[in-house]
Design a protein around this motif. Structure first.
Motif, PDB file in Angstrom:
ATOM      1  N   LEU A  40     -12.410   5.887   0.652  1.00 36.84           N
ATOM      2  CA  LEU A  40     -12.916   6.400  -0.624  1.00 36.84           C
ATOM      3  C   LEU A  40     -11.891   6.246  -1.740  1.00 36.84           C
ATOM      4  O   LEU A  40     -12.265   5.994  -2.886  1.00 36.84           O
ATOM      5  CB  LEU A  40     -13.324   7.867  -0.493  1.00 36.84           C
ATOM      6  CG  LEU A  40     -14.704   8.098   0.114  1.00 36.84           C
ATOM      7  CD1 LEU A  40     -14.914   9.565   0.438  1.00 36.84           C
ATOM      8  CD2 LEU A  40     -15.797   7.583  -0.812  1.00 36.84           C
ATOM      9  N   HIS A  41     -10.620   6.349  -1.440  1.00 40.70           N
ATOM     10  CA  HIS A  41      -9.606   6.292  -2.495  1.00 40.70           C
ATOM     11  C   HIS A  41      -9.376   4.880  -3.049  1.00 40.70           C
ATOM     12  O   HIS A  41      -8.815   4.739  -4.126  1.00 40.70           O
ATOM     13  CB  HIS A  41      -8.285   6.891  -2.013  1.00 40.70           C
ATOM     14  CG  HIS A  41      -7.532   6.031  -1.049  1.00 40.70           C
ATOM     15  ND1 HIS A  41      -7.743   6.084   0.301  1.00 40.70           N
ATOM     16  CD2 HIS A  41      -6.593   5.082  -1.243  1.00 40.70           C
ATOM     17  CE1 HIS A  41      -6.948   5.216   0.900  1.00 40.70           C
ATOM     18  NE2 HIS A  41      -6.245   4.590  -0.021  1.00 40.70           N
ATOM     19  N   ASN A  42      -9.820   3.829  -2.334  1.00 39.65           N
ATOM     20  CA  ASN A  42      -9.597   2.473  -2.862  1.00 39.65           C
ATOM     21  C   ASN A  42     -10.885   1.670  -3.052  1.00 39.65           C
ATOM     22  O   ASN A  42     -10.849   0.567  -3.571  1.00 39.65           O
ATOM     23  CB  ASN A  42      -8.615   1.692  -1.977  1.00 39.65           C
ATOM     24  CG  ASN A  42      -9.115   1.466  -0.565  1.00 39.65           C
ATOM     25  OD1 ASN A  42     -10.266   1.729  -0.242  1.00 39.65           O
ATOM     26  ND2 ASN A  42      -8.242   0.984   0.287  1.00 39.65           N
ATOM     27  N   ALA A  43     -12.008   2.225  -2.661  1.00 41.00           N
ATOM     28  CA  ALA A  43     -13.269   1.483  -2.715  1.00 41.00           C
ATOM     29  C   ALA A  43     -13.657   1.097  -4.146  1.00 41.00           C
ATOM     30  O   ALA A  43     -14.109  -0.021  -4.386  1.00 41.00           O
ATOM     31  CB  ALA A  43     -14.382   2.290  -2.057  1.00 41.00           C
ATOM     32  N   LYS A  44     -13.478   1.985  -5.099  1.00 38.68           N
ATOM     33  CA  LYS A  44     -13.854   1.693  -6.489  1.00 38.68           C
ATOM     34  C   LYS A  44     -13.059   0.503  -7.023  1.00 38.68           C
ATOM     35  O   LYS A  44     -13.612  -0.368  -7.695  1.00 38.68           O
ATOM     36  CB  LYS A  44     -13.625   2.941  -7.354  1.00 38.68           C
ATOM     37  CG  LYS A  44     -13.998   2.751  -8.799  1.00 38.68           C
ATOM     38  CD  LYS A  44     -15.491   2.721  -9.006  1.00 38.68           C
ATOM     39  CE  LYS A  44     -15.819   2.786 -10.478  1.00 38.68           C
ATOM     40  NZ  LYS A  44     -16.790   1.796 -10.875  1.00 38.68           N
TER      41      LYS A  44
END
Length: 78
Positions: A40-44
């Motif tokens: 979740l912390h790098n998906a964007k």
């Protein structure tokens, strides 16, 4: 194997691939899939670089609420 880390240099590669696909008018015909270290912390960042499909096994199934985590991933692209 599951649980591997994301290779930061991949973000630049994704951008370059997306740019090339756009230049060749193939952006609607070819999907960019990223597998490995998606959380979740790098998906964007990966989505913003041009990825269309993210594979996130342990990031989902390693949580207490996999269904909520999937919703959280979907909300990143909205």
């Amino acid at each position: 194997f599951g649980g591997q880390g994301y290779i930061e240099e991949s973000t630049d590669r994704i951008r370059k691939i997306k740019k090339r696909l756009t230049e060749e008018c193939l952006q609607d015909k070819v999907l960019i899939e990223v597998d490995g270290g998606i959380k979740l912390h790098n998906a964007k960042k990966v989505i913003d670089a041009g990825a269309n499909v993210l594979v996130a096994g342990s990031a989902i199934f390693g949580t207490d609420d996999p269904a909520q985590t999937i919703r959280d991933f979907y909300n990143l692209s909205s």
